[in-house]
Design a protein around this motif. Structure first.
Motif, short mmCIF file in Angstrom:
data_model
loop_
_atom_site.label_atom_id
_atom_site.label_comp_id
_atom_site.label_asym_id
_atom_site.label_seq_id
_atom_site.Cartn_x
_atom_site.Cartn_y
_atom_site.Cartn_z
N GLU A 148 0.82 -1.21 0.00
CA GLU A 148 0.00 0.00 0.00
C GLU A 148 0.85 1.27 0.00
O GLU A 148 0.51 2.25 -0.65
CB GLU A 148 -0.92 0.01 1.23
N THR A 149 1.96 1.27 0.73
CA THR A 149 2.74 2.50 0.91
C THR A 149 4.03 2.53 0.09
O THR A 149 4.60 3.62 -0.10
CB THR A 149 3.13 2.68 2.39
N GLY A 150 4.51 1.37 -0.34
CA GLY A 150 5.79 1.32 -1.04
C GLY A 150 6.98 1.30 -0.09
O GLY A 150 8.14 1.29 -0.52
N GLU A 151 6.72 1.29 1.23
CA GLU A 151 7.77 1.25 2.23
C GLU A 151 7.52 0.09 3.19
O GLU A 151 6.37 -0.28 3.45
CB GLU A 151 7.80 2.54 3.06
N SER A 152 8.60 -0.44 3.74
CA SER A 152 8.43 -1.43 4.80
C SER A 152 7.93 -0.72 6.05
O SER A 152 8.17 0.49 6.23
CB SER A 152 9.75 -2.14 5.10
N TYR B 131 -12.51 11.79 5.46
CA TYR B 131 -11.16 12.10 4.97
C TYR B 131 -10.66 11.04 4.01
O TYR B 131 -11.15 9.91 3.98
CB TYR B 131 -10.20 12.24 6.14
N GLU B 132 -9.66 11.45 3.23
CA GLU B 132 -8.87 10.54 2.41
C GLU B 132 -7.41 10.86 2.70
O GLU B 132 -7.04 12.02 2.82
CB GLU B 132 -9.18 10.71 0.92
N ARG B 133 -6.59 9.83 2.84
CA ARG B 133 -5.19 9.99 3.22
C ARG B 133 -4.29 9.71 2.03
O ARG B 133 -4.51 8.74 1.29
CB ARG B 133 -4.85 9.07 4.38
N TYR B 134 -3.27 10.54 1.89
CA TYR B 134 -2.33 10.42 0.76
C TYR B 134 -0.90 10.40 1.26
O TYR B 134 -0.56 11.02 2.28
CB TYR B 134 -2.50 11.61 -0.20
N LEU B 135 -0.06 9.69 0.54
CA LEU B 135 1.37 9.71 0.74
C LEU B 135 1.98 10.02 -0.62
O LEU B 135 1.99 9.18 -1.52
CB LEU B 135 1.87 8.35 1.24
N GLY B 136 2.42 11.28 -0.79
CA GLY B 136 2.89 11.66 -2.11
C GLY B 136 3.27 13.12 -2.17
O GLY B 136 3.54 13.76 -1.16
N ASN B 137 3.25 13.67 -3.37
CA ASN B 137 3.73 15.02 -3.64
C ASN B 137 2.61 16.04 -3.44
O ASN B 137 1.50 15.86 -3.95
CB ASN B 137 4.25 15.09 -5.08
#
Length: 277
Positions: free
Chosen positions: A45-49, A146-152
Motif C-alpha cells: 500500500e505504501t511502497g515502504e516497509s 477524509y482521504e489519506r495520501y502519501l505523495g507530492n
C-alpha cells in the motif's frame, strides 16, 4: 490514496506514538492482524516497509522538533525518539545528509530553497510581522470524512478536485475543507509527504472514513493570497515565528482550514493552524 482502513489505522497509531519504542509487533497487535500479513499489506500500500516507515518518520519529526524548539538540546531530541547521542547523530546524518548540528544552524535562517520550484529562493518576514498576523485560538472538535495520501503536494489540487466532486452532495454552507498535514516538505522528500484531505460532516455521520480531529489550542495564521505563495508564507511561520514565539508545538499535527477558494484566479483565503501546548 490509501484505500485500506487497516493501513490508516496503523498510520494513526504510528504518528501518535512516534516518541515511543514502536515495534512491528506493536502495530500489528493494535490492528489485530498477523504480523507477516500486515508487513506485506503495508509494503504493497505504501511502497515502504513498516520498519522503514517508522524510522523515516522518527528522523523527520525529530528534525522538525529541532527546527521548532531551538532551546531543546540535540541529545534530548534524539533520546526522545529512542536514540542514544552517538546513534542519533549518525542516523540523522545518514538520512538527512547533514549532521544535526549543521542542520540546526541553517534551519531558522531568513531564507531557504523552495522544494517544489527549482531555483526559487524563499524569503521570510520578520518575527514581528508574523506576530501581528497570528492569533492564539481554541478550536473545537471537527468531525470529518477524509482521504489519506502519501505523495507530492503538487498533486494536492487534483486530489482536492476529485474529493470535492465525490462528496459534493454532502456539502452545505457550513462545510469546512481541511487539510491535516504531518510533514514539513523542506525536510521530508516531496514525494513522501503524508497528508489528509478532510471535509466536515454532521456529528452523527455514519461514513466509514469518518474521524474526529481533536480540539485544542492553536496558533492561527491567516493567509490571503495566491496558491503558489502558500508554501513560502507558511515556511516563514515555521522558520521564524514558531521557534521564537515561546510556544511549543504539540502532537496533534497541523491543519489548513480553507475559508474561500477561487481556483480560476488561483486565490485562496485560509488559516494555518499550528497545535500548541
Amino acid at each position: 490514496m490509501f484505500t485500506n482502513n487497516l493501513i490508516n489505522k496503523a498510520i494513526d497509531y504510528i504518528v501518535e506514538n512516534l516518541n515511543e519504542e514502536i515495534s512491528i509487533d506493536d502495530v500489528a497487535d493494535y490492528c489485530h492482524i498477523s504480523k507477516y500479513y500486515f508487513c506485506r499489506v503495508f509494503k504493497a500500500e505504501t511502497g515502504e516497509s513498516i520498519y522503514g516507515f517508522i524510522k523515516r518518520l522518527k528522523m523527520e519529526q525529530s528534525a522538525i522538533e529541532m527546527k521548532l524548539i531551538k532551546d531543546k538540546s540535540i541529545t534530548d531530541i534524539g533520546v526522545a525518539y529512542g536514540y542514544s547521542s552517538s546513534n542519533y547523530s549518525s542516523a540523522f546524518k545518514k538520512h538527512h545528509h547533514v549532521s544535526p548540528g549543521e542542520f540546526r544552524k541553517t534551519a531558522n535562517s531568513s531564507g531557504a530553497a523552495h522544494p517544489f520550484i527549482l531555483d526559487k529562493k524563499l524569503t521570510f518576514q520578520s518575527f514581528e510581522e508574523y506576530e501581528q498576523q497570528i492569533q492564539i485560538r481554541y478550536l473545537d472538535d471537527f468531525v470529518v470524512i477524509y482521504e489519506r495520501y502519501l505523495g507530492n503536494y503538487l498533486d494536492l489540487g487534483k486530489n482536492w478536485n476529485e474529493f470535492t466532486e465525490k462528496y459534493k452532495d454532502y456539502m452545505n454552507e457550513d462545510t469546512l475543507m481541511i487539510e491535516r498535514f504531518y510533514d514539513d516538505p523542506s525536510i521530508t522528500n516531496v514525494k513522501q509527504c503524508l497528508y489528509d484531505i478532510c471535509m466536515t460532516v454532521d456529528n452523527n455521520s455514519t461514513f466509514e472514513n469518518a474521524m474526529t480531529i481533536q480540539s485544542g489550542k492553536f496558533a492561527v495564521y491567516s493567509f490571503d493570497g495566491l496558491i503558489p505563495d502558500i508554501f513560502e508564507a507558511f515556511q516563514g511561520v515555521f522558520n521564524i515565528w514558531m521557534p521564537n514565539s515561546g510556544y511549543e508545538m504539540d502532537e496533534r499535527y497541523g491543519l489548513n482550514i480553507y475559508r474561500k477558494i477561487d481556483r480560476e484566479k488561483q486565490h485562496v483565503v485560509m488559516d494555518l493552524c499550528i497545535p500548541i501546548k
